[in-house]
Scaffold this active site. Structure first.
Site, mmCIF file in Angstrom:
data_model
loop_
_atom_site.group_PDB
_atom_site.id
_atom_site.type_symbol
_atom_site.label_atom_id
_atom_site.label_comp_id
_atom_site.label_asym_id
_atom_site.label_seq_id
_atom_site.Cartn_x
_atom_site.Cartn_y
_atom_site.Cartn_z
ATOM 1 N N GLU A 166 0.875 -1.149 0.049
ATOM 2 C CA GLU A 166 0.101 -0.097 -0.200
ATOM 3 C C GLU A 166 0.982 1.158 -0.050
ATOM 4 O O GLU A 166 1.833 1.449 0.741
ATOM 5 C CB GLU A 166 -0.978 -0.054 1.320
ATOM 6 N N LYS A 225 8.484 -1.310 -2.285
ATOM 7 C CA LYS A 225 7.877 -0.462 -1.401
ATOM 8 C C LYS A 225 8.854 -0.111 -0.497
ATOM 9 O O LYS A 225 8.839 1.169 -0.193
ATOM 10 C CB LYS A 225 6.813 -1.378 -0.662
ATOM 11 N N CYS A 281 6.589 4.099 8.703
ATOM 12 C CA CYS A 281 6.988 3.467 7.794
ATOM 13 C C CYS A 281 8.494 3.876 7.314
ATOM 14 O O CYS A 281 9.394 3.079 7.342
ATOM 15 C CB CYS A 281 6.247 3.600 6.346
HETATM 16 C C1 UDX Z 1 4.789 7.343 3.813
HETATM 17 C C2 UDX Z 1 4.861 7.112 2.421
HETATM 18 O O1 UDX Z 1 4.695 8.395 1.848
HETATM 19 C C3 UDX Z 1 3.786 6.179 1.852
HETATM 20 O O2 UDX Z 1 3.641 6.127 0.311
HETATM 21 C C4 UDX Z 1 3.793 4.921 2.484
HETATM 22 O O3 UDX Z 1 2.879 4.158 2.077
HETATM 23 C C5 UDX Z 1 3.765 4.996 4.060
HETATM 24 O O4 UDX Z 1 4.974 5.754 4.229
HETATM 25 P P1 UDX Z 1 3.305 8.539 5.507
HETATM 26 O O5 UDX Z 1 4.351 7.980 6.498
HETATM 27 O O6 UDX Z 1 1.945 8.280 6.014
HETATM 28 O O7 UDX Z 1 3.592 7.799 4.091
HETATM 29 O O8 UDX Z 1 3.414 10.265 5.366
HETATM 30 P P2 UDX Z 1 4.406 11.052 4.474
HETATM 31 O O9 UDX Z 1 3.561 12.026 3.942
HETATM 32 O O10 UDX Z 1 5.323 10.004 3.525
HETATM 33 O O11 UDX Z 1 5.273 11.847 5.694
HETATM 34 C C6 UDX Z 1 6.238 11.008 6.232
HETATM 35 C C7 UDX Z 1 6.784 11.977 7.166
HETATM 36 O O12 UDX Z 1 7.910 12.971 6.484
HETATM 37 C C8 UDX Z 1 6.128 12.956 8.001
HETATM 38 O O13 UDX Z 1 6.494 13.231 9.352
HETATM 39 C C9 UDX Z 1 6.157 14.317 7.472
HETATM 40 O O14 UDX Z 1 6.001 15.262 8.065
HETATM 41 C C10 UDX Z 1 7.631 14.209 6.668
HETATM 42 N N1 UDX Z 1 7.759 15.146 5.611
HETATM 43 C C11 UDX Z 1 7.218 14.765 4.607
HETATM 44 C C12 UDX Z 1 8.873 16.201 5.805
HETATM 45 O O15 UDX Z 1 9.014 16.280 6.814
HETATM 46 N N2 UDX Z 1 8.720 16.955 4.511
HETATM 47 C C13 UDX Z 1 8.391 16.641 3.373
HETATM 48 O O16 UDX Z 1 8.499 17.512 2.363
HETATM 49 C C14 UDX Z 1 7.564 15.620 3.365
#
Ligand code: UDX
Ligand code: ADP
Length: 481
Positions: A166, A225, A281
């Site tokens: 996913e 993934k 993740c």
């Molecule tokens: C991630 C992947 O994006 C997704 O495809 C996978 O299925 C699960 O892991 P998620 O952890 O839900 O998703 O959120 P994501 O938007 O990727 O953010 C992860 C972390 O990175 C957050 O703490 C977010 O605040 C941080 N982040 C993200 C940043 O600090 N800067 C960014 O530009 C993007």
């Protein structure tokens, strides 16, 4: 190709952040398929079944509407795992796979005990052929382990194993599921395997164009993934590395992100510098990747990816240290208001949130922490802090003193009102980018705070010029003072 099975009954084991929304959308978009989501956690299932949609166990924009459409029609939540398995033609496994906290691979490898339990239960209960889909993020070759368990304990039943990881991100899960960049399916390259893949393709085709459904061999799917998450996390660590240099040189990291993001080869997404990435993740999957590389004796590859985590630890540590340094080298007995606890906005998930690491470092110096988060419960915040006492990882926090819950409770207060949280505070730390933080009455906040009034904006979301003009001492990520 063998005959393609048309799926009528799906069972999903695990009603969490992945299983819940994914199955809700499958049920919504495929009214002709019955979807049973089962979980051992009775409270979680009761919450999924609650008539009051505000009580759903996870907060995701748009999720309540999907549940309203499908629940009771062809979407069911239950604790009866055996019945769910028995009735299904296709079983999705969406249980949690945290990093191991004991024994071989401690702190690195994924803990597969929940997956193994599922496999054993499926093998025991199944009376007819089933397609098993790995939805949880798993180390490469888990499908092989699943196959071994299923076929050695099963009673003559055939199992086809697919990997369909996913890619939804929390906070935008429903949007990501409705309009995915791609759905990925890995299957065995045999006639049976191809037929099983086609059964799942046919489900996704109910709302996703064929060109957005990618099919590969099983191991490529599993490794894709981990690779996708490693690449995304690497971008965040890369821009965070530059943020440290910006703070020394007077360059502005958001301007840099805008400038480089215009390059179509780089792209604009995942370049937002922050207090550090969190979530269930990124860290787990990279640790997994590193563990695999070490297992195969690929030391340089392992070290390369491990650096992404080390940079993230450094970013969190830099933020806490900056708070302590700026508050005249001690935060002992000082009131620090935390805005946000979730690992990102629009979710109530707190796994690996930077906020808990920052809190932990400040608590080591005996700060008084007052937390406000619009969606995270008080119990969750204390549970996170308790967990951290015995599960610290990372080069900056490992040596930390273990604090008793009594001591933590005497230093941490969770509020329901942001203004109370910030009243008489020495400093405010913004840890999550919730939109509502941008619209607070910052004049009022300033008047009610101790002076000098510090704001440490770990997400670069509030208007620095406005806050400077009011009189705050504002520190941003990646912007010189
Ligand atoms: C991630 C992947 O994006 C997704 O495809 C996978 O299925 C699960 O892991 P998620 O952890 O839900 O998703 O959120 P994501 O938007 O990727 O953010 C992860 C972390 O990175 C957050 O703490 C977010 O605040 C941080 N982040 C993200 C940043 O600090 N800067 C960014 O530009 C993007
Ligand atoms: P994710 O983010 O991967 O969805 P969660 O922790 O939110 O992870 O959800 C995983 C769910 O799987 C939990 O609700 C847990 O109770 C459930 N679970 C774990 N093992 C089993 C099992 N053997 N049978 C049924 N449910 C399980």
């Amino acid at each position: 190709m063998n005959e393609v099975k048309s799926i009528k009954n799906i069972c999903c084991i695990g009603a969490g952040y992945v299983g819940g929304p994914t199955m809700a959308v499958i049920a919504q978009r495929c009214p002709h398929i019955n979807v049973n989501v089962v979980d051992l956690n009775a409270q979680r299932i009761a919450d999924w079944n609650d008539a009051n949609l505000d009580k759903l166990p996870i907060y995701e924009p748009g999720l309540a509407d999907v549940i309203r459409d499908a629940r009771g029609r062809n979407l069911f939540f239950s604790t009866d795992v055996e019945k769910g398995i028995d009735e299904a033609d296709m079983i999705f496994i969406s249980v949690n796979t945290p990093t191991k906290t004991y024994g071989v691979g401690k702190g690195m490898a994924a803990d597969l005990k929940f997956i193994e339990l599922c496999a054993r239960q499926i093998a025991q209960v199944a009376k007819n052929d089933k397609i098993i889909v790995e939805k949880s993020t798993l180390p490469v070759r888990t499908a092989e382990a699943l196959r071994t368990i299923l076929h050695s304990t099963g009673n003559g039943v055939n199992f086809d194993i697919l990997s369909s990881p996913e890619f939804l991100a929390e906070g935008t899960a429903i949007q990501d599921l409705h309009n995915p960049d791609r759905f990925l399916i890995g299957g065995e390259q045999t006639e049976r395997g191809e037929a099983a893949v086609q059964s799942l393709v046919d489900i996704y085709l109910n709302w996703v164009p064929r060109e957005n459904i990618v099919t590969t061999r099983v191991w490529s799917s599993e490794l894709s993934k981990l690779t996708a998450n490693a690449f995304l996390a690497q971008r965040v660590s890369s821009i965070n590395a530059i943020s440290a240099l910006c703070e020394k040189t007077g360059a502005d990291v958001d301007e840099i992100a805008r400038a480089i993001g215009k390059d179509s080869r780089i792209g604009a997404k995942f370049l937002k510098s922050s207090v550090g990435f969190g979530g269930s993740c990124f860290q787990k999957d990279i640790l997994n990747l590193v563990y695999l590389c070490r297992h195969f004796n690929l030391r340089e590859v392992a070290d390369y990816w491990e650096q992404v985590i080390k940079m993230n630890d450094y970013q969190k540590h830099r933020f806490s240290k900056n708070i302590i340094d700026s508050l005249f080298n001690t935060v002992s007995g000082k009131k620090i208001a935390f805005l946000g606890w979730a690992f990102k906005k629009d979710t109530n998930d707190t796994r690996e949130t930077a906020a808990m690491y920052i809190a932990d470092e400040l608590l080591q110096d005996r700060a008084e922490i007052h937390v406000y988060d619009p969606k995270v419960s008080e119990e969750q915040i204390f549970a996170d802090l308790e967990y951290l006492q015995t599960h610290r990882v990372g080069q900056y926090v490992e040596q930390g003193e273990i604090m008793s819950m009594e001591e933590i409770r005497s230093l941490v207060t969770v509020h329901k009102d942001p203004y109370n949280t910030m009243q008489s505070a020495h400093a405010i730390a913004i840890l999550t980018e919730w939109d509502e933080f941008k619209t607070y009455d910052w004049e009022k906040v300033y008047n009610d705070m101790l002076k000098p009034a510090f704001v440490f904006d770990g997400r670069n979301i509030v208007d620095k010029d406005q806050l400077d003009a009011i009189g705050f001492d504002v520190y941003n990520i990646g912007k010189g003072k």
